[in-house]
Design an enzyme around this catalytic site. Structure first.
Site, mmCIF file in Angstrom:
data_model
loop_
_atom_site.group_PDB
_atom_site.id
_atom_site.type_symbol
_atom_site.label_atom_id
_atom_site.label_comp_id
_atom_site.label_asym_id
_atom_site.label_seq_id
_atom_site.Cartn_x
_atom_site.Cartn_y
_atom_site.Cartn_z
ATOM 1 C CE LYS A 115 -140.206 -45.013 141.647
ATOM 2 N NZ LYS A 115 -139.937 -43.935 140.644
ATOM 3 C CD GLU A 120 -132.524 -38.709 155.206
ATOM 4 O OE1 GLU A 120 -132.042 -37.565 155.096
ATOM 5 O OE2 GLU A 120 -132.385 -39.404 156.216
ATOM 6 C CB CYS A 168 -132.254 -32.100 149.833
ATOM 7 S SG CYS A 168 -130.808 -33.119 150.099
ATOM 8 C CD GLU A 180 -137.049 -28.526 148.674
ATOM 9 O OE1 GLU A 180 -138.015 -29.210 148.310
ATOM 10 O OE2 GLU A 180 -136.006 -29.011 149.151
HETATM 11 P P1 NAD Z 1 -140.265 -36.575 144.389
HETATM 12 O O1 NAD Z 1 -140.822 -36.590 145.757
HETATM 13 O O2 NAD Z 1 -141.092 -36.045 143.282
HETATM 14 O O3 NAD Z 1 -139.850 -38.044 143.933
HETATM 15 C C1 NAD Z 1 -138.977 -38.847 144.687
HETATM 16 C C2 NAD Z 1 -139.191 -40.309 144.335
HETATM 17 O O4 NAD Z 1 -140.504 -40.674 144.752
HETATM 18 C C3 NAD Z 1 -139.115 -40.628 142.856
HETATM 19 O O5 NAD Z 1 -138.511 -41.892 142.679
HETATM 20 C C4 NAD Z 1 -140.573 -40.693 142.442
HETATM 21 O O6 NAD Z 1 -140.794 -41.530 141.336
HETATM 22 C C5 NAD Z 1 -141.195 -41.295 143.686
HETATM 23 N N1 NAD Z 1 -142.634 -41.031 143.860
HETATM 24 C C6 NAD Z 1 -143.395 -40.056 143.309
HETATM 25 N N2 NAD Z 1 -144.670 -40.175 143.722
HETATM 26 C C7 NAD Z 1 -144.718 -41.236 144.562
HETATM 27 C C8 NAD Z 1 -145.749 -41.841 145.337
HETATM 28 N N3 NAD Z 1 -146.994 -41.387 145.326
HETATM 29 N N4 NAD Z 1 -145.432 -42.903 146.106
HETATM 30 C C9 NAD Z 1 -144.174 -43.368 146.160
HETATM 31 N N5 NAD Z 1 -143.148 -42.836 145.448
HETATM 32 C C10 NAD Z 1 -143.423 -41.781 144.657
HETATM 33 O O7 NAD Z 1 -138.874 -35.816 144.532
HETATM 34 P P2 NAD Z 1 -137.895 -35.404 143.373
HETATM 35 O O8 NAD Z 1 -138.568 -34.327 142.599
HETATM 36 O O9 NAD Z 1 -137.393 -36.607 142.662
HETATM 37 O O10 NAD Z 1 -136.671 -34.794 144.213
HETATM 38 C C11 NAD Z 1 -136.687 -33.513 144.714
HETATM 39 C C12 NAD Z 1 -137.117 -33.466 146.170
HETATM 40 O O11 NAD Z 1 -136.353 -34.409 146.935
HETATM 41 C C13 NAD Z 1 -136.866 -32.133 146.833
HETATM 42 O O12 NAD Z 1 -137.965 -31.786 147.647
HETATM 43 C C14 NAD Z 1 -135.638 -32.390 147.717
HETATM 44 O O13 NAD Z 1 -135.512 -31.523 148.809
HETATM 45 C C15 NAD Z 1 -135.837 -33.786 148.114
HETATM 46 N N6 NAD Z 1 -134.562 -34.408 148.463
HETATM 47 C C16 NAD Z 1 -134.290 -34.637 149.774
HETATM 48 C C17 NAD Z 1 -133.068 -35.192 150.133
HETATM 49 C C18 NAD Z 1 -132.713 -35.454 151.566
HETATM 50 O O14 NAD Z 1 -131.770 -36.179 151.822
HETATM 51 N N7 NAD Z 1 -133.431 -34.898 152.512
HETATM 52 C C19 NAD Z 1 -132.149 -35.519 149.149
HETATM 53 C C20 NAD Z 1 -132.474 -35.257 147.821
HETATM 54 C C21 NAD Z 1 -133.693 -34.721 147.499
#
Ligand code: NAD
Length: 499
Positions: A188, A263, A297, A395
């Site tokens: 997804k 992650e 991230c 963040e």
């Molecule tokens: P997000 O948490 O908003 O979304 C991530 C994914 O989760 C998307 O596919 C989204 O559609 C899905 N999602 C949203 N709500 C959900 C729910 N209730 N249940 C299941 N899935 C759901 O994150 P983002 O805005 O896409 O990305 C930015 C964040 O990701 C930042 O906090 C960043 O630090 C983190 N990030 C971490 C890493 C790592 O390796 N640690 C890498 C990249 C990004």
């Protein structure tokens, strides 16, 4: 490929995608579509399907069947490796198409997007070897009448939820390892950057991956992401995204006690000691916060610098920041592109205002970068930042760097570790003893010494503290997607229990 070998333009029409289940494209039918506009150009570039919970149920059933009949997990590692190598070649053959879509949907510079797609292919090549290297253990020391075996088995059906900041690269840090382990996948992607994940499904299919092993269902996180995390027939969720959503995924997964790999976010320190090569360190600090417009991230968002050189270092950083080339992601010269969504843009600008309000000293930036069609933020630096300020601890996920100073090594370590996160850290010093002491004491999953944001499939990634659980990539990344089974094999005649 060389970024200058092509002319990059916004396509005249948005590209429309179905979703991908059981080895084939599925039509949208009467499901609504989501239109994605390029955040740099304000023009529609892709249209993807808003799938339903029923689509998740169907994809999980397909992935379950593909897992149970062993069409993939039953193959020798060498055959799995061969598919992964063909997929790598398939990715390389389509770099231009993938990179353009990645840049258009995310707003990242085209040269960077090419690097990420080619980097993804490289990870597939590494993971092909891992498919053959995965092994268990044997205990031949249990006496002549017993042999003990420890075998690894694929964990089963994996739900893979990924973010928008590195759509293809993060996918590539997970998919080939999950496949190398013999699992099947329901993926997804982020609703704003789904195109390259969908194309990966086609590439894998063309490479000979059996139908049903890699499925992609597109749509909203709160609907279908949540449904995937809750699903009772999913054995493991690999989630990459924000800490807040990670927490809700963890709770949603409790229904069937599925394994969860998380992650999450970071607030990563860049610790600069006075004995560092200051020019190189400043370059690394600027790269660390401007790369992907700070939407990274592992981006170094907290500069922790030794007081004796703080003023000199601040000036160096500001001077280099002024030279970062911001602008159209499709211009091969651009280093820093657009902010992914209007909401993320507003969040970053709100944090900048909070920094000003809370009394931090604005060194440079502090405002949007003017554009007729897209959303951009100037790289921003705040000095005299104290731990109570929101910009010091939360963040921001944008090009905003905070500066705090230290006088002793212990103080540097205390500030570096003063965060709920533990994703990454960088240390800049010319003293090996100091670097070693520092990397041992910093509580983070990835540490860089005299460099920042390096990666490669050999080394694992993951976070300490609220930055997550589990590890991706490296041999650890394959093992993560396996269950460990212990088997005792009795040899010879049984000593009777019943006399
Ligand atoms: P997000 O948490 O908003 O979304 C991530 C994914 O989760 C998307 O596919 C989204 O559609 C899905 N999602 C949203 N709500 C959900 C729910 N209730 N249940 C299941 N899935 C759901 O994150 P983002 O805005 O896409 O990305 C930015 C964040 O990701 C930042 O906090 C960043 O630090 C983190 N990030 C971490 C890493 C790592 O390796 N640690 C890498 C990249 C990004």
């Amino acid at each position: 490929m060389d970024v200058n070998s092509a002319v990059w333009t916004v396509p005249a029409r948005a590209r429309e995608f179905g979703f991908f289940v059981d080895g084939q494209w599925a039509e949208a039918g009467d499901r609504p579509m989501s239109e994605r506009k390029s955040p740099a150009h304000g023009v529609a570039v892709t249209r993807t399907v808003r799938c339903t919970k029923a689509d998740i149920d169907h994809a999980v059933r397909v992935a379950r069947t593909a897992f149970e009949d062993r069409r993939w997990s039953g193959l020798p590692g060498g055959e799995r490796a061969s598919v992964l190598l063909k997929a790598a070649a398939g990715i390389r053959a389509r770099v231009e198409e993938l990179a353009l879509l990645e840049s258009l949907e995310s707003g990242k510079p085209i040269g960077q997007a090419i690097g990420e797609i080619e980097g993804g292919a490289n990870i597939f090549e590494y993971a092909a070897g891992a498919a053959r290297a995965l092994h268990g253990d044997a205990f031949n020391n249990l006496g002549d009448n017993m042999l003990g075996l420890v075998t690894r088995e694929p964990i089963g059906v994996v739900g893979l939820i990924t973010p928008w900041n590195f759509p293809f690269f993060i996918l590539s840090e997970r998919v080939p390892f999950i496949l190398a382990a013999g699992c099947t996948i329901v993926s997804k992607p982020s609703e704003v950057t789904s195109a390259t994940t969908l194309l990966l499904a086609e590439i894998l299919s063309d490479a000979g991956l059996p139908a049903g092993v890699f499925n992609v269902v597109t749509g909203s996180g709160s609907e279908i992401g949540q449904a995937l995390a809750e699903h009772a027939d999913v054995d493991m969720i690999s989630f990459t995204g924000s800490t807040a959503v990670g927490r809700s995924v963890l709770l949603a997964s409790a229904g069937n006690f599925k394994k969860v790999g998380l992650e999450l976010g970071g607030k990563n320190p860049q610790v600069v000691f006075a004995d560092a090569n200051l020019d190189e360190a400043a370059d690394g600090v600027v790269f660390g916060i401007c790369f992907n417009a700070g939407q990274c991230c592992v981006g170094g968002s907290r500069l922790v610098v030794e007081k004796s050189i703080a003023a000199e270092f601040e000036a160096l950083v500001a001077a280099k920041m002024a030279r970062v080339r911001i602008g159209d992601p499709l211009d091969p010269n651009t280093q820093m592109g657009a902010i992914v969504t209007a909401a993320q843009n507003a969040t970053i600008l709100d944090y900048i205002e909070a920094g000003k309000r809370e009394g931090a000293r604005l060194v440079c930036g502090g405002e949007a970068y003017p554009s007729d069609a897209g959303q951009f933020v100037r790289p921003t630096v705040f000095a005299d930042v104290t731990r109570e300020m929101s910009i010091a601890s939360e963040e921001i996920f944008g090009p905003v760097l905070t500066i705090s100073t230290f006088e002793t090594f212990d103080e540097a370590m205390a500030i570096a570790n003063d965060t709920i996160y533990g994703l990454a850290a960088s240390i800049w010093t010319s003293n090996l003893d100091k670097a070693t002491d520092a990397f041992r004491r910093i509580r983070a999953g990835r540490v860089w010494v005299n460099t920042t944001i390096n990666n490669g499939p050999e080394l694992p990634l993951g976070g300490f503290k609220q930055s997550g659980t589990g590890r991706e990539a490296g041999i650890y990344g394959v093992e993560e997607y396996t269950e460990v089974k212990a088997t005792h094999i009795a040899l010879g005649r049984r000593e009777p229990w019943v006399s």
